[in-house]
Design an enzyme around this catalytic site. Structure first.
Site, short mmCIF file in Angstrom:
data_model
loop_
_atom_site.label_atom_id
_atom_site.label_comp_id
_atom_site.label_asym_id
_atom_site.label_seq_id
_atom_site.Cartn_x
_atom_site.Cartn_y
_atom_site.Cartn_z
N GLY A 9 0.86 -1.32 0.00
CA GLY A 9 -0.07 0.09 0.01
C GLY A 9 0.98 1.27 -0.08
O GLY A 9 0.78 2.17 0.75
N GLY B 12 -0.53 8.00 1.14
CA GLY B 12 -0.66 8.00 2.62
C GLY B 12 0.53 7.53 3.33
O GLY B 12 1.83 8.00 2.92
N ARG C 126 -2.51 -1.32 -6.08
CA ARG C 126 -3.22 -1.68 -7.22
C ARG C 126 -2.85 -0.77 -8.28
O ARG C 126 -3.13 -0.96 -9.60
CB ARG C 126 -4.50 -1.94 -6.91
CG ARG C 126 -4.93 -3.29 -6.17
CD ARG C 126 -6.28 -3.00 -5.25
NE ARG C 126 -6.31 -1.83 -4.60
CZ ARG C 126 -7.56 -1.30 -3.96
NH1 ARG C 126 -8.42 -2.07 -4.12
NH2 ARG C 126 -7.45 -0.46 -3.30
N ARG C 127 -2.71 0.59 -7.95
CA ARG C 127 -2.71 1.65 -8.98
C ARG C 127 -1.28 1.67 -9.75
O ARG C 127 -0.48 2.33 -9.02
CB ARG C 127 -2.99 2.84 -8.41
CG ARG C 127 -4.63 2.92 -8.06
CD ARG C 127 -5.06 4.03 -7.28
NE ARG C 127 -4.59 4.15 -5.76
CZ ARG C 127 -4.87 4.75 -5.01
NH1 ARG C 127 -5.53 6.09 -5.19
NH2 ARG C 127 -4.49 4.67 -3.85
N ASP D 278 -3.11 -7.12 -6.07
CA ASP D 278 -4.30 -6.82 -4.95
C ASP D 278 -3.92 -7.61 -3.64
O ASP D 278 -3.92 -9.20 -4.07
CB ASP D 278 -5.64 -7.10 -5.44
CG ASP D 278 -6.75 -6.85 -4.62
OD1 ASP D 278 -6.54 -6.96 -3.51
OD2 ASP D 278 -7.80 -6.37 -5.34
N TYR E 36 -14.27 -2.61 10.93
CA TYR E 36 -13.07 -2.04 10.77
C TYR E 36 -12.14 -2.08 12.14
O TYR E 36 -11.13 -2.50 12.10
CB TYR E 36 -13.10 -0.49 10.48
CG TYR E 36 -11.88 0.18 10.39
CD1 TYR E 36 -10.73 -0.36 9.27
CD2 TYR E 36 -11.37 0.89 11.23
CE1 TYR E 36 -9.54 0.17 9.24
CE2 TYR E 36 -9.87 1.53 11.02
CZ TYR E 36 -9.07 1.12 10.00
OH TYR E 36 -7.86 1.72 9.97
N THR F 183 -4.87 11.36 5.30
CA THR F 183 -4.36 10.54 3.94
C THR F 183 -5.58 10.48 3.19
O THR F 183 -6.47 10.98 3.20
CB THR F 183 -3.82 9.16 4.47
OG1 THR F 183 -4.73 8.67 4.88
CG2 THR F 183 -2.68 9.24 5.52
P1 NDP Z 1 -4.56 5.53 2.09
O1 NDP Z 1 -5.98 5.25 1.46
O2 NDP Z 1 -4.03 6.80 1.79
O3 NDP Z 1 -3.61 4.38 1.72
C1 NDP Z 1 -4.10 2.83 1.56
C2 NDP Z 1 -3.01 2.21 0.72
O4 NDP Z 1 -3.39 0.88 0.90
C3 NDP Z 1 -3.07 2.39 -0.71
O5 NDP Z 1 -1.74 2.45 -1.12
C4 NDP Z 1 -3.66 1.53 -1.53
O6 NDP Z 1 -3.15 1.41 -2.96
C5 NDP Z 1 -3.36 0.32 -0.41
N1 NDP Z 1 -4.46 -0.81 -0.78
C6 NDP Z 1 -5.75 -0.60 -0.28
N2 NDP Z 1 -6.34 -1.88 -0.69
C7 NDP Z 1 -5.56 -2.58 -1.27
C8 NDP Z 1 -5.73 -3.72 -1.78
N3 NDP Z 1 -6.64 -4.72 -1.90
N4 NDP Z 1 -4.30 -4.38 -2.40
C9 NDP Z 1 -3.31 -3.56 -2.40
N5 NDP Z 1 -3.18 -2.32 -2.06
C10 NDP Z 1 -4.40 -2.05 -1.28
O7 NDP Z 1 -4.69 5.30 3.66
P2 NDP Z 1 -3.49 5.41 4.93
O8 NDP Z 1 -2.33 5.57 4.27
O9 NDP Z 1 -4.09 6.18 5.90
O10 NDP Z 1 -3.80 3.66 5.35
C11 NDP Z 1 -2.61 2.65 5.37
C12 NDP Z 1 -2.92 1.97 6.63
O11 NDP Z 1 -2.98 2.87 7.72
C13 NDP Z 1 -4.10 1.13 6.45
O12 NDP Z 1 -3.87 0.00 7.06
C14 NDP Z 1 -5.04 2.01 7.54
O13 NDP Z 1 -6.12 1.12 7.85
C15 NDP Z 1 -4.11 2.33 8.44
N6 NDP Z 1 -4.47 3.53 9.38
C16 NDP Z 1 -4.85 4.77 8.94
C17 NDP Z 1 -5.06 5.86 9.74
C18 NDP Z 1 -5.67 7.27 9.17
O14 NDP Z 1 -6.42 7.83 10.01
N7 NDP Z 1 -5.32 7.76 8.23
C19 NDP Z 1 -4.97 5.71 11.17
C20 NDP Z 1 -4.86 4.36 11.74
C21 NDP Z 1 -4.29 3.47 10.76
P3 NDP Z 1 -4.13 1.01 -4.03
O15 NDP Z 1 -5.29 1.60 -3.83
O16 NDP Z 1 -3.25 1.52 -5.26
O17 NDP Z 1 -4.41 -0.27 -4.17
C1 8X3 Z 2 -8.00 5.02 11.26
C2 8X3 Z 2 -8.14 5.80 12.52
O1 8X3 Z 2 -9.77 6.37 14.07
O2 8X3 Z 2 -10.61 6.51 11.79
O3 8X3 Z 2 -7.71 3.70 11.79
O4 8X3 Z 2 -10.33 4.29 13.00
S1 8X3 Z 2 -9.98 5.92 12.98
#
Ligand code: NDP
Ligand code: 8X3
Length: 261
Positions: A9, A13, A34-35, A60, A153, A188
């Site tokens: 991923g 983010g 994936r992108r 994926d 989630y 993000t």
């Molecule tokens: P983003 O949406 O900015 O990034 C998510 C990343 O995950 C992208 O690069 C996306 O790539 C990839 N991804 C999603 N689904 C798939 C898939 N099926 N296969 C491959 N890659 C995938 O979000 P964040 O950076 O915030 O999220 C990253 C992690 O941090 C996640 O696990 C999220 O739960 C966690 N998190 C986020 C928080 C927040 O508030 N932002 C707080 C706490 C945890 P692509 O779409 O190109 O496949």
């Molecule tokens: C992402 C943070 O608070 O939206 O894991 O669940 S919250």
């Protein structure tokens, strides 16, 4: 020889910021997502800015055969994987359990839980052979405290917490570090994805707060990864200044001024 990090991923983010942080330190970077357009763009950015080797792998994480094929290919390109960051993940929807969309539930379980397992199953044996390595699992405050409408989630992130502990136990004999980083609210594409492209609603989440930035998490990942060999951070929770827990935060405008007013 430079060390190698695999980040799932990494097209936006946290993942993208972690890629930049480790590229700055001279790591060989393996990006996934994936992108494909973003993978190409970010790969070029990293090569141009830091002069490091970069491999972009489009797959994926939910599709086991794709994960296996991508990692098999990666093994022919690099000699070791020193760090795996299990970061790919998402929230989809926000509703009570009686009204939840079952497709959203499956998407979150397949991505955040099964995807993490598929990738780890391919990489852990490599680290076991090397008798070294570091797995960094991106959990969440949602995996520490459940909040209203967060049900599935939160459940996936509780599962990440459990797996983080389990991995640490199982991989202990092989000198493999396992660390969970559990962020709170961070700006993000997360909310845009959760609210299915509704930009207004996504922006509102961060209204009058100063959330964590992807770079904050990248710095923390670098800190965890650059400690002496005998030191392993098992679990780390981080929030912005105005968030105390999953369900208790205040707005910037509610912060007291000196003198308590
Ligand atoms: P983003 O949406 O900015 O990034 C998510 C990343 O995950 C992208 O690069 C996306 O790539 C990839 N991804 C999603 N689904 C798939 C898939 N099926 N296969 C491959 N890659 C995938 O979000 P964040 O950076 O915030 O999220 C990253 C992690 O941090 C996640 O696990 C999220 O739960 C966690 N998190 C986020 C928080 C927040 O508030 N932002 C707080 C706490 C945890 P692509 O779409 O190109 O496949
Ligand atoms: C992402 C943070 O608070 O939206 O894991 O669940 S919250």
């Amino acid at each position: 020889m430079s060390k190698t990090i695999l980040i799932t991923g990494a097209t936006s983010g946290f993942g993208k910021a972690i890629a930049h942080r480790f590229a700055k330190e001279g790591y060989t970077i393996c990006l996934t997502g994936r992108r494909t357009d973003r993978l190409k763009e970010i790969s070029q950015e990293l090569k141009d800015q830091y002069g490091v080797m970069v491999y972009g792998l489009a797959f994926d994480v939910r599709v086991r055969a794709q994960v296996e094929a991508a990692i098999a290919k990666l093994k022919t390109l690099v000699t070791s994987i020193d760090i795996l960051v299990n970061n790919a993940g998402l929230a989809s929807g926000l509703s009570t359990i009686d009204e939840g969309d079952v497709d959203d539930w499956e998407l979150m379980i397949d991505t955040n839980l099964k995807g993490l397992l598929y990738v780890t199953r391919q990489i852990a044996p490599l680290m076991r052979e090397q008798a070294s390595g570091h797995i960094i699992n991106i959990g969440s405050t949602a995996g520490k405290q459940v909040y209203k409408n967060g049900n599935v989630y939160c459940a996936t992130k509780y599962a990440v917490d459990a797996l983080n502990q389990a991995m640490r136990i199982d991989l202990l004999p092989y000198g493999i570090k396992v660390t969970a980083i559990n962020p709170g609210m961070a700006e993000t594409e997360f909310s845009l994805v959760r609210f299915k492209g509704d930009e207004e609603r996504a922006k509102n989440v961060y209204n009058d707060i100063k959330p964590l930035r992807p770079e904050d998490i990248a710095d923390i990942a670098w800190y965890c990864a650059s400690l002496p060999p005998h030191v392993c951070i098992n679990d780390l929770t981080v929030t912005c200044l105005t968030q105390a827990s999953s369900f208790y935060s205040i707005k910037e405008s509610e912060r007291k001024k000196p003198g308590g007013v």
